[in-house]
Design a protein around this motif. Structure first.
Motif, PDB file in Angstrom:
ATOM      1  N   ASP A   1      54.692 -69.853  34.656  1.00  0.00           N
ATOM      2  CA  ASP A   1      54.192 -68.299  35.041  1.00  0.00           C
ATOM      3  C   ASP A   1      54.905 -67.350  35.283  1.00  0.00           C
ATOM      4  O   ASP A   1      55.938 -67.832  36.685  1.00  0.00           O
ATOM      5  CB  ASP A   1      53.330 -68.360  36.156  1.00  0.00           C
ATOM      6  CG  ASP A   1      52.697 -67.255  35.801  1.00  0.00           C
ATOM      7  OD1 ASP A   1      52.917 -65.983  35.579  1.00  0.00           O
ATOM      8  OD2 ASP A   1      51.844 -67.375  37.129  1.00  0.00           O
TER       9      ASP A   1
ATOM     10  N   ASN B   1      56.402 -67.119  39.404  1.00  0.00           N
ATOM     11  CA  ASN B   1      55.266 -66.403  40.397  1.00  0.00           C
ATOM     12  C   ASN B   1      54.779 -68.048  40.417  1.00  0.00           C
ATOM     13  O   ASN B   1      53.772 -67.789  41.083  1.00  0.00           O
ATOM     14  CB  ASN B   1      54.052 -66.022  39.401  1.00  0.00           C
ATOM     15  CG  ASN B   1      54.603 -65.081  38.333  1.00  0.00           C
ATOM     16  OD1 ASN B   1      55.246 -64.238  39.832  1.00  0.00           O
ATOM     17  ND2 ASN B   1      54.382 -64.698  37.472  1.00  0.00           N
ATOM     18  N   ARG B   2      55.112 -69.216  39.779  1.00  0.00           N
ATOM     19  CA  ARG B   2      54.172 -70.077  40.309  1.00  0.00           C
ATOM     20  C   ARG B   2      55.513 -71.683  40.079  1.00  0.00           C
ATOM     21  O   ARG B   2      56.235 -71.723  39.038  1.00  0.00           O
ATOM     22  CB  ARG B   2      52.890 -71.087  39.860  1.00  0.00           C
ATOM     23  CG  ARG B   2      51.985 -69.932  39.371  1.00  0.00           C
ATOM     24  CD  ARG B   2      50.426 -70.469  39.136  1.00  0.00           C
ATOM     25  NE  ARG B   2      49.533 -69.703  39.003  1.00  0.00           N
ATOM     26  CZ  ARG B   2      48.520 -69.719  38.206  1.00  0.00           C
ATOM     27  NH1 ARG B   2      48.281 -70.754  37.416  1.00  0.00           N
ATOM     28  NH2 ARG B   2      47.497 -68.878  38.610  1.00  0.00           N
TER      29      ARG B   2
ATOM     30  N   SER C   1      56.897 -74.232  36.855  1.00  0.00           N
ATOM     31  CA  SER C   1      58.006 -73.639  35.839  1.00  0.00           C
ATOM     32  C   SER C   1      59.554 -73.587  35.670  1.00  0.00           C
ATOM     33  O   SER C   1      60.518 -74.022  36.216  1.00  0.00           O
ATOM     34  CB  SER C   1      57.824 -71.843  36.145  1.00  0.00           C
ATOM     35  OG  SER C   1      56.355 -72.004  36.411  1.00  0.00           O
TER      36      SER C   1
ATOM     37  N   PRO D   1      57.722 -71.254  44.486  1.00  0.00           N
ATOM     38  CA  PRO D   1      58.154 -70.136  44.073  1.00  0.00           C
ATOM     39  C   PRO D   1      59.256 -70.052  44.575  1.00  0.00           C
ATOM     40  O   PRO D   1      59.493 -69.708  45.095  1.00  0.00           O
ATOM     41  CB  PRO D   1      56.967 -69.840  43.662  1.00  0.00           C
ATOM     42  CG  PRO D   1      56.112 -70.740  45.317  1.00  0.00           C
ATOM     43  CD  PRO D   1      57.148 -71.818  45.556  1.00  0.00           C
TER      44      PRO D   1
END
Length: 365
Positions: free
Chosen positions: A262, A273-274, A277, A355
């Motif tokens: 994300d 975002n998360r 990743s 994040p």
């Protein structure tokens, strides 16, 4: 900053690597390198007058300096931005020259002209100068006023000014260190300093400041924001300015890259975002660096890197351990890989365990 400025400015490889760069990356033009162990008298034409420094938005390590106030001194002006790998590899020489020739009439003056928005933050520049042991004066050029006054286009760019305030030589990019020091010595001698040593400095470069392995360098700098990125290979392409779940193709070609998880791809960067990743990059070089930082100042985020699916072991850079673990704490360039020969195409992966991270550009050495 305007699109025109973005197109014209660049982190510049320099003459020592231009033949390689021209063949591999499409760099146009070159200068003939003429290193010399024995100093020789060089013909140095007058290229113009030292422009005004009045456009600086701030000063570090010094009270404001002026072109008039510097008259009588030999001045070496170096344009830099603290995440530029090409400038980082030039810095050991600037520090050495500043120390060696300070009491003989040389003023080394750094002009910090930012590439990324976070490099406009004077606290970031102040931190970088302290971290990199830069003691000479720094003009903060956030509005590009000094850059434009010199009609400059590159980091690093060195301008050599004689005691009468005339620009006598310039050096764009890395390399030509012996010639540059001979020019400093010649300008000091012209200014009446007859005690200038003809010996040349010897630097002990470490970490990201070590000269590139040009013979094995087959990966050019690449930005990861949508404005200037190249070879983005996630299926479906980039989605600008919106959160998106990205995937990785079955294969990545050399110098292609992809996102997994994300992310939001922005103009200058990709924003995580998360957690968990990843960014994946196929590269060919001894060193791999990533310009990145926490999205919010004062925070941090853990990450882990793999090379060809394995921890880097002895191939880790200064900002990770042998297991590939590291932490993003400042907005800066991180050295993640420094491998030994033989150098091959490698698949690099960085997974963020927390994040709140932004990544800006990959550079290699």
């Amino acid at each position: 900053m305007s699109k025109e400025i973005n197109q014209n400015r660049r982190c510049f490889l320099g003459t020592a690597a231009m033949t390689i760069a021209a063949a591999q990356f499409g760099v146009i033009g070159s200068l003939k390198a003429q290193p010399s162990k024995t100093p020789v008298l060089l013909r140095l034409p007058i290229e113009g007058k030292l422009p005004s420094l009045g456009g600086a938005t701030g000063w570090l390590n010094s009270q404001p300096l002026t072109a008039v106030g510097l008259r009588g001194k030999v001045v070496l002006i170096g344009f830099w931005t603290y995440t530029c790998i090409n400038w980082r590899r030039t810095l050991p020489y600037l520090r050495a020259w500043a120390e060696k020739y300070e009491h003989q009439g040389l003023v080394v003056l750094g002009v910090s002209t930012p590439e990324f928005a976070f490099e406009k933050n004077v606290d970031n520049v102040r931190w970088a100068a302290k971290d990199m042991k830069i003691d000479y004066p720094i003009a903060v050029d956030n509005d590009y006023a000094i850059w434009r006054a010199f009609n400059n286009q590159y980091w690093p760019a060195l301008y050599f000014i004689d005691a009468q305030g005339h620009i006598r030589h310039h050096q764009f990019g890395e390399g030509e260190y012996e010639q540059s020091e001979v020019i400093i010595q010649q300008l000091l001698a012209e200014a009446g300093n007859n005690g200038t040593s003809h010996g040349l400095v010897s630097v002990d470069a470490r970490g990201a400041e070590v000269a590139a392995d040009w013979g094995n360098l087959k990966s050019p700098e690449n930005y990861v924001g949508y404005e200037r990125t190249e070879n983005f290979a996630s299926p479906g392409g980039a989605v600008s300015n919106k959160p998106h779940i990205y995937g990785v193709p079955a294969r990545l070609g050399l110098n292609h890259w992809a996102l997994s998880g994300d992310w939001t791809m922005e103009k200058q960067s990709v924003a995580l975002n998360r957690a968990n990743s990843r960014i994946i990059y196929c590269f060919h070089a001894r060193d791999l660096h990533l310009v990145m930082g926490p999205a919010e100042r004062g925070t941090s985020a853990r990450f882990r890197i793999l090379i060809d699916g394995e921890p880097p072991a002895a191939g880790h850079g200064v900002d990770v351990d042998e297991q590939g673990n590291g932490t993003v704490t400042e907005q800066r360039m991180y050295q993640l890989v420094r491998q030994s020969e033989p150098i091959h195409d490698r698949l690099f992966e960085i997974e963020f365990l927390d994040p709140g991270v932004e990544a800006f550009a990959f550079t290699f050495g």
